[in-house]
Design a protein around this motif. Sequence first.
Motif, PDB file in Angstrom:
ATOM      1  N   ASN A 176       6.244 -18.825   5.091  1.00  0.00           N
ATOM      2  CA  ASN A 176       7.004 -19.246   4.458  1.00  0.00           C
ATOM      3  C   ASN A 176       7.040 -17.729   3.572  1.00  0.00           C
ATOM      4  O   ASN A 176       5.616 -17.073   2.900  1.00  0.00           O
ATOM      5  N   ALA A 177       8.021 -17.025   3.238  1.00  0.00           N
ATOM      6  CA  ALA A 177       7.586 -16.481   1.892  1.00  0.00           C
ATOM      7  C   ALA A 177       9.383 -16.175   1.052  1.00  0.00           C
ATOM      8  O   ALA A 177      10.217 -17.610   1.163  1.00  0.00           O
ATOM      9  N   ILE A 178       9.273 -15.348   0.427  1.00  0.00           N
ATOM     10  CA  ILE A 178      10.750 -15.635  -1.018  1.00  0.00           C
ATOM     11  C   ILE A 178      10.624 -14.190  -0.676  1.00  0.00           C
ATOM     12  O   ILE A 178      10.365 -13.054  -0.763  1.00  0.00           O
ATOM     13  N   ASN A 212       4.757 -13.142   0.173  1.00  0.00           N
ATOM     14  CA  ASN A 212       3.959 -14.367   0.778  1.00  0.00           C
ATOM     15  C   ASN A 212       4.030 -14.948   0.335  1.00  0.00           C
ATOM     16  O   ASN A 212       3.076 -14.743  -0.681  1.00  0.00           O
ATOM     17  N   LEU A 213       4.637 -16.565   0.246  1.00  0.00           N
ATOM     18  CA  LEU A 213       3.924 -18.163  -0.681  1.00  0.00           C
ATOM     19  C   LEU A 213       2.450 -18.599  -0.472  1.00  0.00           C
ATOM     20  O   LEU A 213       1.669 -18.615  -1.853  1.00  0.00           O
ATOM     21  N   SER A 218       2.997  -8.800  -0.822  1.00  0.00           N
ATOM     22  CA  SER A 218       4.756  -7.730  -0.834  1.00  0.00           C
ATOM     23  C   SER A 218       5.373  -6.662  -0.961  1.00  0.00           C
ATOM     24  O   SER A 218       4.186  -5.551  -0.412  1.00  0.00           O
ATOM     25  N   PHE A 219       6.346  -6.680  -0.334  1.00  0.00           N
ATOM     26  CA  PHE A 219       6.683  -5.632  -0.093  1.00  0.00           C
ATOM     27  C   PHE A 219       8.461  -5.284  -0.801  1.00  0.00           C
ATOM     28  O   PHE A 219       8.579  -6.227  -0.714  1.00  0.00           O
ATOM     29  N   LYS A 246       4.106  -1.872  -0.635  1.00  0.00           N
ATOM     30  CA  LYS A 246       3.371  -1.679   1.249  1.00  0.00           C
ATOM     31  C   LYS A 246       2.377  -2.822   1.087  1.00  0.00           C
ATOM     32  O   LYS A 246       1.870  -2.951   2.184  1.00  0.00           O
ATOM     33  N   ASP A 247       2.612  -3.956   0.547  1.00  0.00           N
ATOM     34  CA  ASP A 247       1.104  -4.610   0.780  1.00  0.00           C
ATOM     35  C   ASP A 247       1.255  -5.708   1.552  1.00  0.00           C
ATOM     36  O   ASP A 247       0.275  -5.735   2.369  1.00  0.00           O
ATOM     37  N   LEU A 248       2.539  -6.011   2.271  1.00  0.00           N
ATOM     38  CA  LEU A 248       2.601  -6.869   3.354  1.00  0.00           C
ATOM     39  C   LEU A 248       3.245  -6.314   4.239  1.00  0.00           C
ATOM     40  O   LEU A 248       4.061  -5.922   3.950  1.00  0.00           O
TER      41      LEU A 248
END
Length: 269
Positions: A176-178, A212-213, A218-219, A246-248
């Motif tokens: 799951n992500a936003i 990402n939850l 994040s990206f 570029k963390d995700l």
Amino acid sequence: MKSITILLFLFVCNKLSAQELFVFSEPASNMATKSIGLRLNNNLERISATGKYNYYLNPEIMWGATKKLMLHAEGYFNNSTATFKATGGGAYAKYRFYSQDEVHSHFRMAAYARATYNNSAVSQAGIDFDGYNSGYEAGIVSTKLINKVALSAGGSFVHATDNGSNKFYYGNNNRNAIAYNFSLGKLLLPKEYVSYNQTNVNGMLELLGQTNLATGKSFIDLAPSVQFIILSKMRVDAGYKFALVKDLQRTSTQGFLLRIEYNLFNAFK
């Protein structure tokens, strides 16, 4: 009207109507009622691990069902393996539920949903429904048009499922992500609109992100683009997307898009 905005597409379909046309995201406006749109979405994506480029082809058909409802269907093809092959398909629906129209501006809001199926191997923690992941998405987008400038912002919930027999092996908590986006566009040419036969040139800049939850990673991508509207029927988009954050983890963090679209107005009487 003496001018057409960036992101403003003029149609004749019993009456004059208008639409913003972003390149990497969908605005709150819909295409003309009873019209059909045909798209070829061509993506060249640079694979981070090898530096090579993979080609993704997503043909798409769009239908202006009513003035408030717009439907899309698309297929997914790529050469990420040894051969160029089909990997799946998807469907998209958007319903405009609010509209405030003025002489040289308007504000619109819409809700949308998307479902995709993909049978390729899962290769990244970041969720991408344009040829990588199976799953679904639901969100809201709002768009403000002021003279020759359009602003659009949206947010959605995304959920990744398994790609057929290929498991989403990053763990159930990471499905799951936003997702979120902000788009800015401006009409560059013509300086004065006098005919439907004029070619309109629009410049755009878009921010596209996902968090990402479960992990909070994040990206965020930045995507400049240019758009040509030819004879009020044909559209050509050219854009480049690259990562600011570029963390995700993703297979590709940069790439080129070339889209060709043709619209058939009054396709249904």
